[in-house]
Design an enzyme around this catalytic site. Sequence first.
Site, mmCIF file in Angstrom:
data_model
loop_
_atom_site.group_PDB
_atom_site.id
_atom_site.type_symbol
_atom_site.label_atom_id
_atom_site.label_comp_id
_atom_site.label_asym_id
_atom_site.label_seq_id
_atom_site.Cartn_x
_atom_site.Cartn_y
_atom_site.Cartn_z
ATOM 1 C CG ASP A 394 -9.820 6.730 3.364
ATOM 2 O OD1 ASP A 394 -9.588 7.919 3.144
ATOM 3 O OD2 ASP A 394 -10.324 5.954 2.537
ATOM 4 C CE LYS A 395 -3.130 4.629 3.145
ATOM 5 N NZ LYS A 395 -1.949 3.758 3.308
#
Length: 405
Positions: A394-395
Amino acid sequence: GACIGAMTSRDLQSVKASELSGLVRLTFDNTTAQDVKETVLPAFEKWGGVEGILKLLKVEKEQGISASDVESRKKQFGVNKVEEEPQEPLWKLMWDALQDPTLIFLSCAAIFSLFIAIFVERSAYGWLEGVAILFAVFVVVMVGAINDYQKEKQFRELNAKKDDVQITVLRDGKTTKVSTFNLVVGDIVLLSTGDITPADGLAIGRNDLEVNEKMLTGETVMKKKSPHFEITETVKSTPTLFAGTFIQAGEGRMVVVAVGALTYQGTMEEKMKEAEHGRSILQKKLDSMTDLITTLSMYVSISLVLILCARMAYAFHTKQCCMEAWDHTVHWSELLGFIITGITIFVVAVPEGLPLAVTIALAFSVKKMLRDQNLVRHLSACETMGGATTICSDKTGTLTTSRMT
């Protein structure tokens, strides 16, 4: 009011650890403003809020608990450690390894081979093939079991060191450092930026704590903590802190209300223990291949025996047999020879070297990964991770350069 009075007037000995743990779990499971108002707030009000819980646990904000009460609180509320299941003995790991379908097939084939060599053929060195297969099975079982036993032992030792963290608590009016394993319900813990929350607790006094609960919820939004619920259209802050969460910013204090297996994180770990581990992709492929070889060799063996019997019957019918009449001393031995030939074909089809080759290759992989500071607990994990083609992050995730230090 009568309900609140009844709760706060209770004696400390009457408080059950499961009650406080349930209160924490209720907060975790109800996060929307409506759920908090309808479910969580009434539950907290029964306890008299955070102040009522402090009073019930016989804790003074500026004094903490007495060091002499630690042992009695451990007995009543439990220790701050999720007890691991005893490590499986080596013989149990060997027995589990022997349940592999390929090894079962090899063992049966070896026993057949030994029986024929010793009691039927009675040749001088006929038993060597059966013994060789059994030795290969023994090596596979021992290599897999010993590797799993050693790595599990190392993993447990590393985990014990990793979890044994020194934290600051308030006892007898003084701040002191204690092991996280010695934390008890009622302890006041001093938290600051960068700390990992050592147990489930409630924020007390003035603080500006912001907590990252991503490891429990997956959400990256910081959660503010305060001694009271602050609710508008959304939940602005709550008093509950969960074990294993990260203090992203601020400083503050919390009173411990649940430890060890009764924390929310502890209950998740207990559930994970119950989850059964499936077989790896390579193990499934080997199982499929074993089934295929078993089926094909069985059909070929049966077909060969039937063909030999049919040829014998044709020879009798056309008077081309060695004797025109059935002779028990000769022809029964011939039929037995046909069956032995079929069993021999069945045994020869067994790939006795394959499980050994796979196990040794995986064992070498484990040793090589260990030199890179990567401890692998089970041999099959090497194959599983070696088959990874895509890493999803994920980011907020961090991708490394495939080096461990």
